[in-house]
Design an enzyme around this catalytic site. Structure first.
Site, PDB file in Angstrom:
ATOM      1  N   GLY A 189      40.325  35.117  40.069  1.00  0.00           N
ATOM      2  CA  GLY A 189      39.602  34.703  41.051  1.00  0.00           C
ATOM      3  C   GLY A 189      38.171  35.103  40.639  1.00  0.00           C
ATOM      4  N   ASP A 190      37.245  34.855  41.269  1.00  0.00           N
ATOM      5  CA  ASP A 190      35.690  35.179  41.035  1.00  0.00           C
ATOM      6  C   ASP A 190      35.514  36.742  41.144  1.00  0.00           C
ATOM      7  OD1 ASP A 190      36.136  35.425  43.759  1.00  0.00           O
ATOM      8  OD2 ASP A 190      34.392  34.051  44.215  1.00  0.00           O
ATOM      9  N   ASN A 191      35.986  37.580  42.223  1.00  0.00           N
ATOM     10  CA  ASN A 191      35.657  38.913  42.129  1.00  0.00           C
ATOM     11  C   ASN A 191      36.554  39.780  41.157  1.00  0.00           C
ATOM     12  OD1 ASN A 191      33.570  39.454  44.179  1.00  0.00           O
ATOM     13  ND2 ASN A 191      34.578  38.151  45.485  1.00  0.00           N
TER      14      ASN A 191
END
Length: 449
Positions: free
Chosen positions: A180-182
């Protein structure tokens, strides 16, 4: 052993039921297990079910887990299980007592206390190393509904001929699981070991730390996930309106600055930063609550709204800009405080995202957090992070930490906090943190209109 072990209540109940053991038996025929800040109430026989950490203990899913543990593990390995539980008990010193008062009916919850069968499956499987597929079979879950789960750096397949023709990517290139992005940003910033953390300021803001073990906030103020590093975990707090707050203000109140940026070729946010830098810490007693989209950490409140507090005739546009930067910083500091409550205390902080370009914001983060702050050399940490994961998946590196040591780096302009400036920011944060408490009921009233 179960009473002292630092294990989830649902699993304690499953094991206790499987072993047909009564933990604490009262005259009403009810078992009660009391752990550190965590209570379990379970009926013996056909009594009215009471809650166990968010699910009813009478649910057939939970009973099936207990039966499965009994049939496949406890009978054959009860000594091994108990030794592991006792080992954890010694490590944690998590002592139980039976002195807590019985909760009233209202505290036990009603229809809102939905079964948490998935949690039971995963926690039980991890606790006893039970194949999840076996548990799904016992619980009657159709496996065709479930996709295969991969670790982030694991090879999941290869680019096909058809995909190669459409994308130009060579046939046979390894496709890794990704993140995921983070979680990807953490890898791109080199946050791949316990003790490291990063703060990102994009549309929203995140404070993210990696941990060796799963750590949960019982108030649900932060998120706990499996990490992009296999076998590790990460915890993150999120503030909804970080960069969004500056974007909102720029779009509505900074036409002059936008025009100047277009004429000069400068970034408009560099112009607003230079304006804010002329204003002292505390913005001459102007505070901003960045709740433009409600708030997640630490309030979990969809009804709260943004506030400028302390407006005076002396305040200029530059004051409002700096107040926004400071308000977002205070909100991110709230995230860090929750992590510290969970005994997660980073030694340094990496800064990434669009907000990392601001030297002023970086300085605010450094001094408010009272931590050394550096910035990632890559301006696109999430993209670099998935490249790191792909390199591991392709066998270029043996592990994510090894790949990070080679592929990621930080800029040399690290900042160290200054005690006197930290003290000043903390004084204003104290007032900032009190404002939500004062406005909470008003937020609810406004939302109901």
């Amino acid at each position: 052993g179960l009473m002292k072990a630092n294990i989830p209540s649902r699993i304690a109940f499953a094991v206790a039921s499987a072993m047909e053991s009564r933990i604490i038996l009262d005259t009403q025929g009810a078992e009660k297990l009391v752990g550190k800040g965590d209570m379990l109430y379970a009926p013996i026989g056909n009594g009215k079910p009471k809650r166990v950490q968010g699910c009813f203990v009478s649910d057939p899913e939970v009973e099936a887990v207990a039966s499965y543990v009994k049939a496949n593990f406890v009978t054959n390995y009860d000594q091994e299980v108990m030794e592991e539980i006792e080992r954890k008990a010694v490590q944690t010193g998590n002592k139980a007592t039976a002195s807590d008062p019985e909760p009233n009916a209202d505290e036990l919850g009603g229809d809102e206390m939905l079964p948490a069968a998935v949690d039971v499956i995963l926690e039980t499987a991890k606790q006893f190393d039970i194949p999840v597929l076996d548990l799904c079979e016992k619980l009657g879950i159709d496996l065709s509904l479930l996709a295969k789960v991969y670790e982030s750096p694991e090879a999941t397949g290869y680019v096909t001929k058809e995909a190669s023709e459409k994308t130009g990517i060579p046939e046979g290139v390894v496709v890794a699981g990704g993140a995921g992005d983070n979680a990807a940003a953490a890898i791109g910033a080199g946050v791949c070991e316990t003790g490291k953390a990063f703060t990102t300021i994009g549309t929203s803001g995140v404070v993210f730390a990696q941990t060796d073990t799963a750590s949960y906030d019982k108030q649900g103020r932060v998120h706990t996930f499996c990490c992009a590093v296999p076998g590790k975990w990460h915890v993150m707090g999120v503030t909804q309106g970080a960069g969004l707050s500056m974007q909102w203000f720029k779009n509505n109140f900074c036409d002059t600055e936008v025009s100047l940026a277009n004429e000069s070729g400068k970034d408009v946010y560099m112009i607003t930063d230079s304006m804010a830098a002329e204003i002292p810490v505390g913005c001459d007693k102007l505070l901003y609550l960045p709740y433009l989209m409600g708030e997640r950490t630490p309030h979990l409140d969809p009804d709260c709204r943004g506030v400028f507090f302390g407006i005076s005739a002396m305040h200029s546009k530059a004051h409002f800009i700096r107040a926004i930067l400071e308000g977002v910083t205070y909100s991110l500091y709230d995230c860090l405080l929750v992590l510290k409550e969970m005994n997660i205390s980073p030694e340094t902080m990496l800064l990434c995202g669009g907000g990392a370009k601001s030297k002023l914001w970086k300085n605010m983060i450094c001094n408010t957090f009272a931590l050394p702050v550096a910035t990632s050399r890559s301006s696109e940490a999430p993209a670099l992070g998935v490249a790191v994961l792909a390199a591991v998946g392709a066998g270029v590196y043996n592990s994510v930490p090894e790949a990070c040591r080679v592929m990621t780096s930080v800029n040399s302009d690290s900042l160290m906090p200054e005690a006197d400036i930290t003290a000043e920011y903390r004084r204003y944060h104290s007032v900032y943190s009190s404002l939500y408490k004062s406005l909470k009921s008003d937020y609810k009233t406004l939302a109901s209109l």
